[in-house]
Design a protein around this motif. Structure first.
Motif, PDB file in Angstrom:
ATOM      1  N   SER A  30       0.826  -1.199   0.000  1.00 30.34           N
ATOM      2  CA  SER A  30       0.000   0.000   0.000  1.00 30.34           C
ATOM      3  C   SER A  30       0.863   1.252   0.000  1.00 30.34           C
ATOM      4  CB  SER A  30      -0.925  -0.010   1.227  1.00 30.34           C
ATOM      5  OG  SER A  30      -1.793   1.107   1.212  1.00 30.34           O
ATOM      6  N   MET A  31       1.961   1.209   0.754  1.00 30.27           N
ATOM      7  CA  MET A  31       2.867   2.354   0.788  1.00 30.27           C
ATOM      8  C   MET A  31       3.480   2.592  -0.590  1.00 30.27           C
ATOM      9  SD  MET A  31       6.164   3.051   3.249  1.00 30.27           S
ATOM     10  CE  MET A  31       7.192   1.893   2.352  1.00 30.27           C
ATOM     11  N   ALA A  32       3.815   1.513  -1.300  1.00 30.08           N
ATOM     12  CA  ALA A  32       4.366   1.662  -2.642  1.00 30.08           C
ATOM     13  C   ALA A  32       3.332   2.248  -3.599  1.00 30.08           C
ATOM     14  CB  ALA A  32       4.864   0.304  -3.150  1.00 30.08           C
ATOM     15  N   LEU A 138      -3.098   7.387   9.503  1.00 34.28           N
ATOM     16  CA  LEU A 138      -3.097   5.930   9.328  1.00 34.28           C
ATOM     17  C   LEU A 138      -4.203   5.318  10.179  1.00 34.28           C
ATOM     18  CD1 LEU A 138       0.559   4.533   9.402  1.00 34.28           C
ATOM     19  CD2 LEU A 138      -1.297   3.717   7.960  1.00 34.28           C
ATOM     20  N   LEU A 139      -5.001   4.445   9.580  1.00 33.08           N
ATOM     21  CA  LEU A 139      -6.091   3.782  10.280  1.00 33.08           C
ATOM     22  C   LEU A 139      -5.945   2.266  10.120  1.00 33.08           C
ATOM     23  CD1 LEU A 139      -8.940   6.116   9.003  1.00 33.08           C
ATOM     24  CD2 LEU A 139      -7.961   6.130  11.298  1.00 33.08           C
ATOM     25  N   ALA A 140      -6.297   1.516  11.165  1.00 35.56           N
ATOM     26  CA  ALA A 140      -6.061   0.070  11.180  1.00 35.56           C
ATOM     27  C   ALA A 140      -7.286  -0.729  10.750  1.00 35.56           C
ATOM     28  CB  ALA A 140      -5.621  -0.364  12.575  1.00 35.56           C
ATOM     29  N   HIS A 141      -8.205  -0.138   9.991  1.00 35.86           N
ATOM     30  CA  HIS A 141      -9.368  -0.885   9.513  1.00 35.86           C
ATOM     31  C   HIS A 141      -8.907  -2.052   8.634  1.00 35.86           C
ATOM     32  CE1 HIS A 141     -11.542   3.157  10.077  1.00 35.86           C
ATOM     33  NE2 HIS A 141     -11.903   2.343  11.060  1.00 35.86           N
ATOM     34  N   HIS A 142      -9.616  -3.169   8.767  1.00 33.34           N
ATOM     35  CA  HIS A 142      -9.216  -4.388   8.064  1.00 33.34           C
ATOM     36  C   HIS A 142     -10.401  -4.981   7.310  1.00 33.34           C
ATOM     37  CE1 HIS A 142     -11.151  -6.141  11.574  1.00 33.34           C
ATOM     38  NE2 HIS A 142     -10.276  -5.519  12.360  1.00 33.34           N
ATOM     39  N   ALA A 143     -10.200  -6.185   6.758  1.00 36.01           N
ATOM     40  CA  ALA A 143     -11.211  -6.792   5.884  1.00 36.01           C
ATOM     41  C   ALA A 143     -12.513  -7.080   6.630  1.00 36.01           C
ATOM     42  CB  ALA A 143     -10.658  -8.074   5.263  1.00 36.01           C
ATOM     43  N   ASP A 144     -12.432  -7.480   7.902  1.00 32.68           N
ATOM     44  CA  ASP A 144     -13.649  -7.725   8.675  1.00 32.68           C
ATOM     45  C   ASP A 144     -14.446  -6.432   8.859  1.00 32.68           C
ATOM     46  OD1 ASP A 144     -11.558  -9.764   9.316  1.00 32.68           O
ATOM     47  OD2 ASP A 144     -13.207 -10.658  10.453  1.00 32.68           O
ATOM     48  N   ASP A 145     -13.726  -5.347   9.156  1.00 32.18           N
ATOM     49  CA  ASP A 145     -14.387  -4.042   9.267  1.00 32.18           C
ATOM     50  C   ASP A 145     -15.063  -3.675   7.949  1.00 32.18           C
ATOM     51  OD1 ASP A 145     -13.523  -3.593  11.906  1.00 32.18           O
ATOM     52  OD2 ASP A 145     -11.609  -2.795  11.197  1.00 32.18           O
ATOM     53  N   GLN A 146     -14.368  -3.964   6.850  1.00 31.61           N
ATOM     54  CA  GLN A 146     -14.923  -3.653   5.528  1.00 31.61           C
ATOM     55  C   GLN A 146     -16.201  -4.450   5.280  1.00 31.61           C
ATOM     56  OE1 GLN A 146     -14.987  -1.381   3.355  1.00 31.61           O
ATOM     57  NE2 GLN A 146     -13.428  -1.771   1.782  1.00 31.61           N
ATOM     58  N   TRP A 185      -4.639  -1.886   5.497  1.00 36.07           N
ATOM     59  CA  TRP A 185      -4.929  -3.267   5.881  1.00 36.07           C
ATOM     60  C   TRP A 185      -6.326  -3.735   5.479  1.00 36.07           C
ATOM     61  CZ3 TRP A 185      -2.770  -4.052  11.560  1.00 36.07           C
ATOM     62  CH2 TRP A 185      -1.395  -4.341  11.466  1.00 36.07           C
ATOM     63  N   LEU A 186      -6.945  -3.125   4.507  1.00 36.23           N
ATOM     64  CA  LEU A 186      -8.306  -3.512   4.138  1.00 36.23           C
ATOM     65  C   LEU A 186      -8.377  -4.905   3.515  1.00 36.23           C
ATOM     66  CD1 LEU A 186      -9.906  -0.211   2.752  1.00 36.23           C
ATOM     67  CD2 LEU A 186     -10.257  -1.322   4.971  1.00 36.23           C
ATOM     68  N   THR A 187      -7.244  -5.483   3.149  1.00 36.69           N
ATOM     69  CA  THR A 187      -7.221  -6.859   2.607  1.00 36.69           C
ATOM     70  C   THR A 187      -6.827  -7.887   3.667  1.00 36.69           C
ATOM     71  OG1 THR A 187      -4.929  -6.584   1.869  1.00 36.69           O
ATOM     72  CG2 THR A 187      -6.679  -6.033   0.288  1.00 36.69           C
ATOM     73  N   ILE A 188      -6.586  -7.423   4.887  1.00 33.86           N
ATOM     74  CA  ILE A 188      -6.116  -8.303   5.972  1.00 33.86           C
ATOM     75  C   ILE A 188      -7.278  -8.647   6.901  1.00 33.86           C
ATOM     76  CG2 ILE A 188      -4.626  -8.440   7.999  1.00 33.86           C
ATOM     77  CD1 ILE A 188      -3.106  -8.629   5.374  1.00 33.86           C
ATOM     78  N   GLN A 189      -7.406  -9.933   7.247  1.00 29.15           N
ATOM     79  CA  GLN A 189      -8.473 -10.340   8.147  1.00 29.15           C
ATOM     80  C   GLN A 189      -8.091 -10.123   9.616  1.00 29.15           C
ATOM     81  OE1 GLN A 189     -10.512 -14.028   7.661  1.00 29.15           O
ATOM     82  NE2 GLN A 189     -10.443 -13.982   5.426  1.00 29.15           N
TER      83      GLN A 189
END
Length: 544
Positions: A30-32, A138-146, A185-189
């Motif tokens: 994501s940073m890239a 920076l926010l730590a939202h992830h796939a479950d949140d999505q 981290w939206l692709t991370i569970q």
């Protein structure tokens, strides 16, 4: 001071512990992707002290110490005092950050309300106030949140934009302040983050209200998501993937709507656009589109400047207003957005979206103003262009309307209006007999008769509203700009009405029609010059 919600692990340095490859890869990828936008910006990390945000902070520390991350974000922890242990949590986060040698600030917030949305808004408001222009949060939202977000919006009847979920990179603007929300981290569970936090023995805060089911999100998390997983074990990844596909579809829809809006806005008078206070589109251009694009355009047009889109019922009502064939211009539609309240009105073949604050500004009365002008404003070709004179016509809390006047141009205006001054042999004698000229600005009255340069006869203000196409909310904001030459021994005072001015347009008045017929002055060219140099200036500092 301790709290039973804090896991009983000791606060220890984690920089030298192994990072999680999957979490690190998602972050670095994501940073890239957003590397160009990140360059030169200050990075903050919203850290509640919970598992997700503390894990993201820990990963940033590890990557930074391994020279894989060129920055170390500063933590922002918000204490809004909603729970008995809030102070203990703030102290705990600050101690953990100090141990990891990562900067941390604890902010105090006042929540206006009792629900989760009010608390969330308070957190964002206080963090935004601490950040500078174009900083990144920076926010730590992830796939479950999505997945939970998409389901929440689905049961609320959201469209494509709402169902596209949270965006990994979103510019958030409030008033003139602009920040970026970054979610790598939206692709991370959640399960992957939990495994990482357990391996590092992170002493995170396990907020007991997260899973109590007393709001929609926690109810979905506790009851609905496990039930869906029984039908498809990949439900979280699948919903997240659907959100991405819908996000791509929304980008296509938005691009088409933006092109349609540009066309419809260009067909309106360009000078009438004053975002965010007043936005205008042309009904004829709207009606040229297929029905589905009409709805998309109205959805896009109305939702500008607002974080949440308008309801479908409002879109239907505005579309019905645009399709009416009667001449009733009094119909008003109202929309309470998140940032502002709006009125939607139609006048002739234009649709207007007007902020209520903007309409209140029009109710501030105008008064007659007189200002003595310098002698250099009289016609004299030896006088160079001077600085403009600014006169404030109306001043509200968020909008100021000023008239800018280049005084040496007034001399040319007087030459065009007074036949004696047009005679160069008499000009010097006339100028010697008058005193300092006076600029006079008066509100146009409904029964006052005024003759514009292109009209065949004078018209009352009431008639001019219709002739010039002035919407009802603008009609008390027309002023007549005149120059008065004071009385002298040889002559009585002479008043030369030059312009009729609204906050958006200006019209030459009749003194340019008679005496200039026999002159060498090009009235069209001169009129263009005059209206460029004498303009209505609106300074809009809209508040959210």
């Amino acid at each position: 001071m301790t709290s039973s919600a804090i896991l009983s692990y000791a606060i220890e340095p984690i920089a030298e512990l192994p990072a999680d490859d999957k979490l690190a890869a998602a972050f670095l990828n994501s940073m890239a992707e957003y590397g160009e936008q990140l360059h030169g910006r200050r990075i903050w990390l919203a850290c509640s002290g919970g598992r997700d945000s503390l894990a993201l902070a820990a990963l940033c520390v590890q990557l930074y110490r391994q020279d894989k991350l060129p920055f170390l974000p500063q933590l922002l922890h918000v204490n809004h005092g909603l729970q008995a242990d809030s102070n203990a949590w703030a102290i705990h986060v600050a101690k953990w950050a100090a141990m990891q040698q990562i900067p941390c600030q604890v902010l105090q917030a006042q929540v206006n309300g009792h629900d989760e949305q009010a608390a969330r808004q308070a957190r964002y408001d206080v963090m935004r106030a601490r950040m500078n222009q174009d900083d990144v949060l920076l926010l730590a939202h992830h796939a479950d949140d999505q997945a939970e977000t998409v389901l929440m919006r689905l049961i609320q009847g959201a469209g494509v934009k709402g169902l596209s979920g949270m965006q990994p990179w979103r510019v958030h603007t409030q008033g003139a302040h602009r920040i970026v929300l970054w979610r790598p981290w939206l692709t991370i569970q959640r399960a992957n983050i939990s495994t990482y936090a357990k391996r590092l023995q992170l002493p995170y805060i396990d907020d007991p209200t997260n899973d109590t089911g007393d709001n929609v999100r926690s109810g979905l998390r506790r009851d609905v998501m496990p039930a869906l997983a029984q039908y498809n074990s990949n439900v979280i990844d699948n919903i997240a993937r659907s959100a991405q596909l819908l996000n791509d579809a929304q980008a296509t829809v938005s691009m088409q709507a933006a092109q349609d809006m540009q066309q419809a806005s260009q067909a309106s008078v360009a000078s009438l656009q004053l975002p965010p206070a007043q936005r205008v589109i042309n009904i004829d251009e709207l009606n040229e589109l297929p029905s589905y694009r009409q709805r998309q355009l109205l959805h896009y047009w109305l939702g500008q400047d607002e974080p949440l889109p308008p309801a479908k019922q409002l879109i239907d009502d505005v579309l019905n207003l645009a399709q009416r064939t009667d001449q009733n211009h009094q119909t008003e539609l109202f929309w309470q957005g998140r940032k502002r309240a709006y009125t939607i009105r139609r006048y002739r073949q234009q649709l207007y979206r007007l902020s209520r604050e903007w309409l209140a500004w029009f109710e501030i009365p105008l008064t007659e103003q007189m200002q003595i002008l310098p002698q250099s404003s009289l016609p004299d070709t030896s006088v160079a262009a001077d600085q403009p004179v600014c006169i404030t016509l109306r001043h509200g809390q968020s909008v100021m309307w000023q008239l800018q006047l280049q005084t040496n141009v007034l001399g040319q205006a007087l030459l065009a209006c007074d036949k004696e001054l047009l005679d160069s042999d008499k000009a010097e004698t006339v100028l010697e007999t008058v005193g300092q000229p006076v600029l006079k600005i008066t509100p146009l009255l409904r029964h006052q008769r005024v003759k514009t340069a292109l009209a065949s006869r004078p018209q009352s203000g009431k008639k001019l509203y219709q002739t010039l196409g002035i919407p009802s909310w603008l009609r008390e904001s027309l002023v007549v700009v005149s120059v008065v030459l004071p009385a002298s021994k040889e002559a009585l005072p002479v008043e030369f009405p030059l312009l009729l001015v609204s906050p958006f347009e200006s019209w030459l008045l009749s003194c340019f029609t008679s005496s200039t017929n026999d002159s060498n002055i090009d009235k069209v060219t001169f009129g263009n010059q005059l209206t460029k140099l004498i303009v209505s200036k609106l300074n809009l500092n809209a508040k959210p």
